[in-house]
Each structure stands twice: as C-alpha cells, then as structure tokens.
Design a protein around this motif. Sequence first.
Motif, PDB file in Angstrom:
ATOM      1  N   LEU A  71      22.383   1.914  25.118  1.00  0.00           N
ATOM      2  CA  LEU A  71      20.939   1.645  25.140  1.00  0.00           C
ATOM      3  C   LEU A  71      20.341   1.951  26.512  1.00  0.00           C
ATOM      4  CD1 LEU A  71      20.684  -1.620  23.014  1.00  0.00           C
ATOM      5  CD2 LEU A  71      20.193   0.735  22.334  1.00  0.00           C
ATOM      6  N   GLU A  72      21.129   1.742  27.563  1.00  0.00           N
ATOM      7  CA  GLU A  72      20.650   2.123  28.899  1.00  0.00           C
ATOM      8  C   GLU A  72      20.404   3.630  28.964  1.00  0.00           C
ATOM      9  OE1 GLU A  72      21.999   1.908  33.610  1.00  0.00           O
ATOM     10  OE2 GLU A  72      23.364   1.254  32.026  1.00  0.00           O
ATOM     11  N   LYS A  73      21.350   4.408  28.417  1.00  0.00           N
ATOM     12  CA  LYS A  73      21.186   5.854  28.405  1.00  0.00           C
ATOM     13  C   LYS A  73      20.015   6.266  27.519  1.00  0.00           C
ATOM     14  CE  LYS A  73      24.825   6.569  30.987  1.00  0.00           C
ATOM     15  NZ  LYS A  73      25.231   5.161  31.169  1.00  0.00           N
ATOM     16  N   ALA A  74      19.816   5.562  26.404  1.00  0.00           N
ATOM     17  CA  ALA A  74      18.675   5.852  25.534  1.00  0.00           C
ATOM     18  C   ALA A  74      17.363   5.557  26.254  1.00  0.00           C
ATOM     19  CB  ALA A  74      18.770   5.033  24.250  1.00  0.00           C
ATOM     20  N   GLY A  75      17.345   4.468  27.019  1.00  0.00           N
ATOM     21  CA  GLY A  75      16.147   4.161  27.802  1.00  0.00           C
ATOM     22  C   GLY A  75      15.850   5.240  28.833  1.00  0.00           C
ATOM     23  N   ASP A  76      16.897   5.797  29.442  1.00  0.00           N
ATOM     24  CA  ASP A  76      16.694   6.892  30.404  1.00  0.00           C
ATOM     25  C   ASP A  76      16.071   8.108  29.717  1.00  0.00           C
ATOM     26  OD1 ASP A  76      17.835   5.314  32.350  1.00  0.00           O
ATOM     27  OD2 ASP A  76      19.831   6.221  32.168  1.00  0.00           O
ATOM     28  N   VAL A  77      16.511   8.369  28.475  1.00  0.00           N
ATOM     29  CA  VAL A  77      15.942   9.490  27.719  1.00  0.00           C
ATOM     30  C   VAL A  77      14.456   9.263  27.477  1.00  0.00           C
ATOM     31  CG1 VAL A  77      15.939  10.671  25.487  1.00  0.00           C
ATOM     32  CG2 VAL A  77      18.113  10.139  26.615  1.00  0.00           C
ATOM     33  N   ILE A  78      14.112   8.040  27.043  1.00  0.00           N
ATOM     34  CA  ILE A  78      12.702   7.724  26.767  1.00  0.00           C
ATOM     35  C   ILE A  78      11.873   7.841  28.040  1.00  0.00           C
ATOM     36  CG2 ILE A  78      11.102   5.960  25.943  1.00  0.00           C
ATOM     37  CD1 ILE A  78      12.829   7.169  23.761  1.00  0.00           C
ATOM     38  N   HIS A  79      12.412   7.373  29.154  1.00  0.00           N
ATOM     39  CA  HIS A  79      11.701   7.488  30.440  1.00  0.00           C
ATOM     40  C   HIS A  79      11.411   8.961  30.752  1.00  0.00           C
ATOM     41  CE1 HIS A  79      11.252   3.554  32.210  1.00  0.00           C
ATOM     42  NE2 HIS A  79      12.520   3.232  31.932  1.00  0.00           N
ATOM     43  N   ARG A  80      12.406   9.795  30.591  1.00  0.00           N
ATOM     44  CA  ARG A  80      12.223  11.208  30.910  1.00  0.00           C
ATOM     45  C   ARG A  80      11.227  11.862  29.966  1.00  0.00           C
ATOM     46  NH1 ARG A  80      11.012  14.830  34.341  1.00  0.00           N
ATOM     47  NH2 ARG A  80      11.725  16.939  33.787  1.00  0.00           N
ATOM     48  N   VAL A  81      11.316  11.517  28.683  1.00  0.00           N
ATOM     49  CA  VAL A  81      10.362  12.076  27.721  1.00  0.00           C
ATOM     50  C   VAL A  81       8.941  11.646  28.072  1.00  0.00           C
ATOM     51  CG1 VAL A  81       9.597  12.009  25.316  1.00  0.00           C
ATOM     52  CG2 VAL A  81      12.024  12.279  25.842  1.00  0.00           C
ATOM     53  N   SER A  82       8.772  10.388  28.475  1.00  0.00           N
ATOM     54  CA  SER A  82       7.442   9.895  28.848  1.00  0.00           C
ATOM     55  C   SER A  82       6.888  10.687  30.034  1.00  0.00           C
ATOM     56  CB  SER A  82       7.515   8.402  29.189  1.00  0.00           C
ATOM     57  OG  SER A  82       7.920   7.642  28.068  1.00  0.00           O
ATOM     58  N   GLU A  83       7.775  11.002  30.987  1.00  0.00           N
ATOM     59  CA  GLU A  83       7.336  11.816  32.123  1.00  0.00           C
ATOM     60  C   GLU A  83       6.882  13.195  31.671  1.00  0.00           C
ATOM     61  OE1 GLU A  83      10.610  11.946  34.787  1.00  0.00           O
ATOM     62  OE2 GLU A  83      10.453   9.834  35.397  1.00  0.00           O
ATOM     63  N   LEU A  84       7.632  13.792  30.767  1.00  0.00           N
ATOM     64  CA  LEU A  84       7.258  15.128  30.268  1.00  0.00           C
ATOM     65  C   LEU A  84       5.964  15.081  29.485  1.00  0.00           C
ATOM     66  CD1 LEU A  84      10.782  16.384  29.099  1.00  0.00           C
ATOM     67  CD2 LEU A  84       9.504  17.132  31.119  1.00  0.00           C
ATOM     68  N   VAL A  85       5.774  14.026  28.684  1.00  0.00           N
ATOM     69  CA  VAL A  85       4.537  13.897  27.906  1.00  0.00           C
ATOM     70  C   VAL A  85       3.345  13.735  28.836  1.00  0.00           C
ATOM     71  CG1 VAL A  85       3.270  12.438  26.287  1.00  0.00           C
ATOM     72  CG2 VAL A  85       5.675  12.970  25.869  1.00  0.00           C
ATOM     73  N   THR A  86       3.502  12.895  29.862  1.00  0.00           N
ATOM     74  CA  THR A  86       2.410  12.698  30.821  1.00  0.00           C
ATOM     75  C   THR A  86       2.089  13.998  31.551  1.00  0.00           C
ATOM     76  OG1 THR A  86       3.108  10.396  31.160  1.00  0.00           O
ATOM     77  CG2 THR A  86       1.675  11.374  32.834  1.00  0.00           C
ATOM     78  N   GLN A  87       3.126  14.713  31.928  1.00  0.00           N
ATOM     79  CA  GLN A  87       2.934  16.002  32.606  1.00  0.00           C
ATOM     80  C   GLN A  87       2.214  16.991  31.693  1.00  0.00           C
ATOM     81  OE1 GLN A  87       6.600  17.770  33.966  1.00  0.00           O
ATOM     82  NE2 GLN A  87       5.734  19.833  33.966  1.00  0.00           N
ATOM     83  N   ALA A  88       2.610  17.022  30.440  1.00  0.00           N
ATOM     84  CA  ALA A  88       1.998  17.975  29.507  1.00  0.00           C
ATOM     85  C   ALA A  88       0.580  17.591  29.135  1.00  0.00           C
ATOM     86  CB  ALA A  88       2.851  18.080  28.247  1.00  0.00           C
ATOM     87  N   ASN A  89       0.255  16.309  29.259  1.00  0.00           N
ATOM     88  CA  ASN A  89      -1.062  15.827  28.815  1.00  0.00           C
ATOM     89  C   ASN A  89      -2.098  15.848  29.927  1.00  0.00           C
ATOM     90  OD1 ASN A  89      -2.390  14.763  26.439  1.00  0.00           O
ATOM     91  ND2 ASN A  89      -2.650  12.855  27.588  1.00  0.00           N
ATOM     92  N   HIS A  90      -1.665  16.162  31.146  1.00  0.00           N
ATOM     93  CA  HIS A  90      -2.602  16.141  32.272  1.00  0.00           C
ATOM     94  C   HIS A  90      -2.499  17.430  33.071  1.00  0.00           C
ATOM     95  CE1 HIS A  90      -3.854  11.963  31.789  1.00  0.00           C
ATOM     96  NE2 HIS A  90      -2.588  11.677  31.534  1.00  0.00           N
ATOM     97  N   GLY A  91      -2.768  18.500  32.465  1.00  0.00           N
ATOM     98  CA  GLY A  91      -2.767  19.773  33.185  1.00  0.00           C
ATOM     99  C   GLY A  91      -2.684  20.924  32.212  1.00  0.00           C
ATOM    100  N   SER A  92      -3.093  22.061  32.688  1.00  0.00           N
ATOM    101  CA  SER A  92      -3.051  23.258  31.850  1.00  0.00           C
ATOM    102  C   SER A  92      -1.616  23.714  31.672  1.00  0.00           C
ATOM    103  CB  SER A  92      -3.881  24.373  32.487  1.00  0.00           C
ATOM    104  OG  SER A  92      -5.227  23.970  32.596  1.00  0.00           O
ATOM    105  N   LEU A  93      -1.262  23.967  30.433  1.00  0.00           N
ATOM    106  CA  LEU A  93       0.082  24.421  30.106  1.00  0.00           C
ATOM    107  C   LEU A  93       0.051  25.885  29.709  1.00  0.00           C
ATOM    108  CD1 LEU A  93       1.582  21.523  27.937  1.00  0.00           C
ATOM    109  CD2 LEU A  93       2.115  22.069  30.295  1.00  0.00           C
TER     110      LEU A  93
END
Length: 295
Positions: free
Chosen positions: A80-102
Amino acid sequence: MRITQTMLSNNMLRNLNNSYERLAKYQEQLYTQKKISRPSDDPVIAIKGMQNRTSLIEVEQHERNLSNVYSWLENSEDSLEKAGDVIHRVSELVTQANHGSLTNDDRQKINTEIEQLKEHMISIANSQVAGKYIFSGSSTNEKPIEYDGTNFTYNGNQDKIEIEVSKGVKLQVNQTADNLFVDALKDLHDLQSAINDPALGENDPDLSGFIKGFQNHLDTITAARSRIGAVTNRAELIESRLSSQKIIATKMISENEDIDVEEVIMNLKTQESIHRAALSVGSSIIQPTLVDFIR
C-alpha cells in the motif's frame, strides 16, 4: 507365632530389595533431573504436567501464528505504501498536464509514464506472500486483478482472513483489491483516454476531476494503512502477553516436574547410609546352621 530363620531371611531380603529400589529412584532422578520418569511414578504430577505442556504448546502455536500475521501485515503495508507513491506521482502528472500547454510530444511522454505506473499498480494489487495473493480475500489462489487492455476484473471476494493469535482472539490480516485498486486503475485508464483524446487537437484536456478522484484514492489507501497499523499495534501487545504466558507456563512445568537437586542428593546419601546399615544388620540375622559345620 513361631519366628523361623527362613522368615527372618526373607524379610531381610525384601527390605534390602526395597532399599535398592529407593536408591535406583534417587539415582534416576539425578540423572534425568525429573521427579518422575513414567506416569505411574506419580499420576498427580503426570496429569499436571500434561495440562501445563498443553498450555505451553498453545502459546507456542499462537506465537507462530503471530509470525504469519506480521508477514501479512508487513507485506500489505509495504504494497500500500508503494501504491500510495504511484498515486502521488500520478497526481503530480495530472496537475502538470492541467496547468500548462501540452504538445503532442508532452502528452505522449505523460501517457507513457502513466502506462508504466498503471502496470506497476496492477503488479502491486497482485502481490503474493508464500504463493498466496494477499488482496483477493479468501480466494488466495486467484489473481485478484485481470486486465485485458480495456477492462479490469476483480477475481477475489470480500471474505476476511482471520488468524487466531490467542485463545478466542483472531486478527484480520487482509485487505481486498476491489476496494483499494480497481477504481484507481479505472481512473488511470480513463486519464490516458482523456490525455490522448484525438478530438482535443492541440487543446489541453480538463483534468480537474481526476485531481480530486486520485486524492480520494489516496485517502482510501491511507485509511487502509491506518487499519493495518492499528492491527499491528494490537498484535505487538498480544505478543508481549504471549511472552509472559510462555515464561509462566515454562516455570509451572519446571516447578511441577524438575527435582530439587540438593534435596535428592541428601535423600540419596541418607538412603545409602540406611542401606549399608541394613546390610550390616542382615549379616547378623543369618545365623550359622549345621551345614556350616559339616563342610
């Protein structure tokens, strides 16, 4: 009643034989360091010994069960710790993709990383301990998550896996993948579809809904880790109690079965003195007969 020489001799021999038996008993006790060597020696001690050993065997079995509990909990916590790390990273990618031109190249890079994170999440959901899947309920031989490239299927059930760690006390050691991983994996798949939507052209997708969704998934995983932590704390308390019970049971066995060495040595020396005296007295009882004079 007339006392004959034969009666005196037989009585002396019987007493000497009893003396030998007592000597043998004390010698055996010193050799084995036990009060009895067979149940018939003292049935009361034998019965108490069986009861005490049964208690000790139960405690030792519960200690082995606790080791199994820790194995499940530690592996679940790590997964579950590793799963949480995955979710954290995905959240970073989503935030990055949602706030800037892709650019299309940016989208491809994000999509590639999300694909790898998704595969990693599937492997976490299908974690095993000693050949058993830990997130599939009681169906530990069934792989919890199957993915055909489009859909996710949960093959397990909602059953609890409980292990007895003390008499009448069982601890739940498992979590199920349908509550922890299925929805998160579906959102990862939908996120890839949103990023790669050809209808967007060069426009940025609206991913704000995914940000909240992945936060909810992270909260679910965090809550599961909290439950595991609470069970682990209880297991540690039970382990401490079992250690005390083991010491007490071992002490009771020792007090019931083990000899007092000093006392047994004293009894042996006393019996040796008595035996020597009996031999000396016995020699005077056997009087000369006519046979002794006609040899």
